[in-house]
Scaffold this active site. Structure first.
Site, PDB file in Angstrom:
ATOM      1  N   GLY A  10     -13.707  -2.019   6.571  1.00  0.00           N
ATOM      2  CA  GLY A  10     -12.564  -1.590   5.759  1.00  0.00           C
ATOM      3  C   GLY A  10     -12.076  -2.740   4.913  1.00  0.00           C
ATOM      4  CG  LEU A  11     -14.593  -5.067   3.601  1.00  0.00           C
ATOM      5  CD1 LEU A  11     -15.986  -5.431   3.118  1.00  0.00           C
ATOM      6  CD2 LEU A  11     -13.947  -6.249   4.333  1.00  0.00           C
ATOM      7  NE  ARG A  34     -16.362   6.522   3.019  1.00  0.00           N
ATOM      8  CZ  ARG A  34     -15.563   7.571   3.124  1.00  0.00           C
ATOM      9  NH1 ARG A  34     -15.757   8.440   4.075  1.00  0.00           N
ATOM     10  NH2 ARG A  34     -14.564   7.752   2.289  1.00  0.00           N
ATOM     11  CB  THR A  35     -16.664   1.809  -1.573  1.00  0.00           C
ATOM     12  OG1 THR A  35     -16.016   3.045  -1.302  1.00  0.00           O
ATOM     13  CG2 THR A  35     -16.948   1.686  -3.063  1.00  0.00           C
ATOM     14  CE  LYS A  78      -3.893   7.392   2.949  1.00  0.00           C
ATOM     15  NZ  LYS A  78      -4.077   8.360   1.872  1.00  0.00           N
ATOM     16  CG  ASN A 105       1.342   0.072   9.351  1.00  0.00           C
ATOM     17  OD1 ASN A 105       1.507  -0.691  10.287  1.00  0.00           O
ATOM     18  ND2 ASN A 105       1.762  -0.200   8.133  1.00  0.00           N
ATOM     19  CB  SER A 131       3.712  -7.522  10.366  1.00  0.00           C
ATOM     20  OG  SER A 131       4.744  -7.645   9.392  1.00  0.00           O
ATOM     21  CE  LYS A 186       3.005  -4.020  10.827  1.00  0.00           C
ATOM     22  NZ  LYS A 186       3.112  -3.010   9.814  1.00  0.00           N
ATOM     23  CG  HIS A 189       7.636  -5.357  12.255  1.00  0.00           C
ATOM     24  ND1 HIS A 189       7.233  -4.924  11.001  1.00  0.00           N
ATOM     25  CD2 HIS A 189       7.723  -6.710  12.169  1.00  0.00           C
ATOM     26  CE1 HIS A 189       7.092  -5.974  10.209  1.00  0.00           C
ATOM     27  NE2 HIS A 189       7.384  -7.065  10.884  1.00  0.00           N
ATOM     28  CG  ASN A 190       6.231  -1.361   9.516  1.00  0.00           C
ATOM     29  OD1 ASN A 190       6.086  -2.499   9.936  1.00  0.00           O
ATOM     30  ND2 ASN A 190       5.285  -0.736   8.863  1.00  0.00           N
ATOM     31  CD  GLU A 193       8.730  -4.215   6.282  1.00  0.00           C
ATOM     32  OE1 GLU A 193       8.261  -3.587   5.322  1.00  0.00           O
ATOM     33  OE2 GLU A 193       8.012  -4.702   7.182  1.00  0.00           O
ATOM     34  CE  LYS A 264       1.276   2.218   1.411  1.00  0.00           C
ATOM     35  NZ  LYS A 264       0.336   1.091   1.522  1.00  0.00           N
ATOM     36  CG  HIS A 460      27.136  24.137  26.327  1.00  0.00           C
ATOM     37  ND1 HIS A 460      25.831  24.492  26.533  1.00  0.00           N
ATOM     38  CD2 HIS A 460      27.473  24.610  25.105  1.00  0.00           C
ATOM     39  CE1 HIS A 460      25.379  25.145  25.465  1.00  0.00           C
ATOM     40  NE2 HIS A 460      26.362  25.234  24.577  1.00  0.00           N
TER      41      HIS A 460
END
Length: 484
Positions: A10-11, A34-35, A78, A105, A131, A186, A189-190, A193, A264, A460
């Site tokens: 995964g580059l 893959r590409t 991804k 993530n 991160s 993580k 953490h986000n 952030e 995201k 209740h």
């Protein structure tokens, strides 16, 4: 060729940068994408950046067979279906005892599902939060690996060198815990952030809209703040942003950026988890709501016209403010609000750790966030010390040092929020942080009325302050009788 120490699949930019970081630290690495053009691009970068030991492969079988056994492969693809597809492609050539690490993530339950599935094939699995963005990946990120401890031990030597190095507290990596704990930490953490960025944006809005500070003045203020208690990556980059001129026109670039924030999903997941665990995280939730509202740009433009036509100006009143006093007050309000935001994030992590039996150490998380990551800040030293003093601390707000800091700053905090409200400038993050503090510090809340209402219309039941047990009152009947 001699076998490499580790592989990375995964580059995109994060993957390339992490591969180059690993190679630069003396670990020969095989890379695959893959590409295939991305493979060639990465190998070329490795040559240009110091003839680093990066070996590219276009074929998954050749890629896997180039790595020494037991093989370790990091994936940086991804989240979601692409991760499953990559596991399927690579695991076909892997053997019992080999290890897959997902550095994306990812939703923590997906990591747990995958760990279970690959374990049945005899493979080991780690879900590792990474991160620090592109720069962190290249020069030293904060790493949050969770899952198989055996797998962690395979690559501990690599991670300790690749992670950000902080004087006095060491590499910004630790084994987080079992299952999806690395991804969960993580994710929170986000979420923290998100809260941090929103609070900084509100400080900017009050200083600019009410205090009428120019971008030059804002740059000076944030640069100065970055020398004290607010010293952090986000304050540092904020100061940088205010100083950058527009290369496509006049003025400063920040003023030309569309006021519409993207996301995201990790902030949304954090708020959903807080709701599922009944943990109050209002600062993080307010930051998410603010992003949603920012996305309604066209609606906001029309709303502004409607209210202007009704005599409502953008900024209410023409408040004359003492700039120096306002700057100092906003600094204090920002710091106090940050304490609340981090307290909420840490409480969420602890609640999940308790539910899942992960045994997470909150002080150690604060330590590995001190360098490399987006929320790195001098303030995290204080958080680590608070949990070192008391690992069972119910809330950061009641740590003696943080409690004193909030008390010292609360007058300024309230002044800033009152000024913002009277000026028509929304400060949802700061306001809800103050509300969180004011709610948490009160021995008695108006929740008694809400519970009485629930008992009135839904039977209740309720508890009493003066005797044990569960009670129900026929409120309606009594009320009707009293009206007769």
């Amino acid at each position: 060729m001699v076998l490499t120490r580790i592989g990375l699949a995964g580059l995109a930019v994060m993957g390339q940068n992490l591969a180059l970081n690993i190679a630069e630290k003396g670990f020969p690495i095989s890379v695959y994408n893959r590409t295939t053009s991305k493979v060639d691009e990465t190998v070329e970068r490795a040559k240009q950046e110091g003839d680093l030991p990066v070996y590219g492969f276009h074929d998954p079988a050749a890629f896997i067979n180039s790595i020494q056994k037991p093989r370790v492969v990091i994936m940086l693809v991804k989240a979601g279906a692409p991760v499953d597809q990559t596991i399927q492609t690579l695991s076909a050539y892997m053997e019992k005892g080999d290890c897959i690490i997902d550095g994306g993530n990812e939703w923590y339950e997906n990591t747990e599902r995958r760990e279970k599935a690959v374990t049945e094939q005899g493979l080991l699995y780690l879900g590792m939060g990474v991160s620090g963005g592109e720069e962190g990946a290249r020069h030293g990120p904060s790493l949050m690996p969770g899952g198989s401890f055996e797998a962690y031990k395979y690559i501990e030597d690599i991670l300790l060198k690749v992670a950000a190095q902080v004087p006095d507290s060491g590499p910004c990596v630790t084994y987080i815990g079992k299952g999806g704990s690395g991804n969960f930490v993580k994710m929170v953490h986000n979420g923290i952030e998100y809260g941090d960025m929103q609070l900084i944006a509100e400080a900017y809005d009050v200083l600019k809209s009410v205090g009428k500070l120019s971008n030059d003045e804002l740059q000076q203020v944030f640069s100065e703040w970055n020398k004290g208690e607010l010293l952090s990556f986000l304050i540092e980059i904020t100061a940088d942003i205010f100083g950058i001129k527009d290369d496509k026109g006049d003025g400063y670039l920040v003023d030309k950026v569309l006021d519409k924030t993207g996301m995201k999903g990790t902030g949304k997941w954090t708020v959903q988890q807080a709701a599922d665990l009944s943990v109050a995280a209002p600062t993080i939730a307010a930051s998410l709501d603010s992003r949603f509202l920012s996305g309604l740009k066209e609606e906001r433009v029309e709303a502004a016209k409607v209210f202007k036509a009704g005599g409502f100006s953008d900024i209410l009143g023409n408040q004359s403010v003492d700039k120096a006093k306002l700057i100092d007050d906003v600094r204090q309000a920002l710091y106090a609000s940050k304490i609340c935001s981090y307290a909420q994030g840490m409480n969420l992590i602890r609640a999940k750790s308790t539910e899942k039996g992960w045994g997470l150490k909150l002080g150690e998380l604060a330590r590995i966030w001190k360098g490399g990551c987006i929320i790195r800040a001098i303030f995290l030293d204080r958080i680590k010390q608070a949990y070192d003093r008391n690992s069972d601390l119910a809330n950061l707000l009641v740590d003696p040092e943080f409690a004193k800091e909030i008390l010292d700053r609360q007058a300024a905090w309230r002044r800033v929020i009152c000024l913002a409200i009277n000026s028509g400038v929304s400060t949802p993050g700061m306001s809800t942080s103050l509300a969180y503090f004011d709610t948490y510090r009160r021995e008695r809340l108006p929740a008694n009325l809400v519970q009485a209402q629930r008992d009135y219309f839904g039977a209740h039941t309720y508890e009493r302050v003066d005797m044990p047990g569960s009670f129900h009152t026929e409120w309606f009947k009594i009320a009707q009788q009293s009206k007769m």
